[in-house]
Design a protein around this motif. Structure first.
Motif: not given
Length: 201
Positions: A195-200, A89-93
C-alpha cells in the motif's frame, strides 16, 4: 565549489560515484556514509550544500534521512538515487522536500548536472520515475482497511492496532485479512508495504 556528502550502502557503488563526481571541477566530496544513520551524522559534521542519498539503506532510507535532517533544522538540498521507481516512495520523497529524484542508470555527467541544478534552487525528477508515479491505479482498499494498515508495524499486534484505531481486535483482524486478500500478499507487513509503495498510505 559545491560541497557534497554521498550516502550509499554498497561500497563499490559509493566508491564509483565519489570517483566520478570527484572529477567534476566544481564538486567537492566532503563526506561519505554507508547507511542512513551515518548519513545524518556526516551532514551534521560536514555541513554540505547537497546530500546525495541512496533510497534503500540500512538504518534509515534516503527519505527518512531527509525527514530527520529537516527535523534537526539542517539546511541543505537533497537528491535521492534509486534503482526502482515506486510511486508511493516518489510522492513521499517530494513531500519530505527532496529536490532531486534520480535513477541509478543515469550517466555521471547527468547526475552532476542534477546536483548543480538542485544547488541553484531547482528541482529534478527523472522522467521515467515520474511517469511510473503517474501511472498508478486507484486503491482497491476501503478507508477502514487503509486506516488499519497505517498502524501496522513489525512488533504491533492486532490488539495494539485495535487500540490505535478504536476497533475491536477481531474487527482489525478481519480488515487485515481482507486487505491481504485484495493485495495478493501473505501477511500484514507485506500488505502495508504494498500500500505504501503505491502511495495509498
Amino acid at each position: 565549489m559545491i560541497k557534497l556528502v554521498v550516502a550509499e550502502d554498497e561500497q563499490l557503488m559509493r566508491d564509483a560515484v565519489v570517483s566520478l563526481l570527484g572529477m567534476e571541477p566544481d564538486l567537492h566530496i566532503v563526506g561519505t556514509a554507508a547507511d542512513g544513520i551515518d548519513a545524518v551524522a556526516a551532514v551534521r559534521e560536514h555541513r554540505p550544500d547537497v546530500a546525495l542519498l541512496d533510497l534503500e539503506m540500512p538504518g534509515m532510507d534516503g527519505v527518512q534521512v531527509v525527514e530527520r535532517l529537516a527535523a534537526q533544522a539542517l539546511t541543505l538540498r537533497c537528491v535521492i538515487v534509486t534503482r526502482h521507481a515506486r510511486p508511493g516512495v516518489l510522492r513521499r520523497a517530494l513531500a519530505a522536500g527532496v529536490a532531486g529524484f534520480v535513477s541509478k542508470t543515469v550517466p555521471a555527467a547527468t547526475l552532476a548536472d542534477v546536483i548543480r541544478r538542485v544547488h541553484r534552487g531547482g528541482r529534478y525528477v527523472d522522467p521515467e520515475l515520474a511517469l511510473t508515479a503517474l501511472d498508478t491505479r486507484d486503491s482497491p482498499l476501503t478507508d477502514r482497511e487503509l486506516d488499519v494498515l497505517r498502524h501496522v508495524r513489525p512488533t504491533a499486534t492486532a490488539t495494539d492496532i485495535a487500540q490505535a484505531v478504536n476497533l475491536a481486535p477481531g474487527t482489525v483482524r478481519n480488515y487485515l485479512s481482507s486487505a491481504m486478500h485484495k493485495l495478493g500478499v501473505h501477511n500484514r507487513l507485506e500488505a502495508a508495504d504494498r500500500a505504501r509503495d503505491h502511495g495509498w498510505l
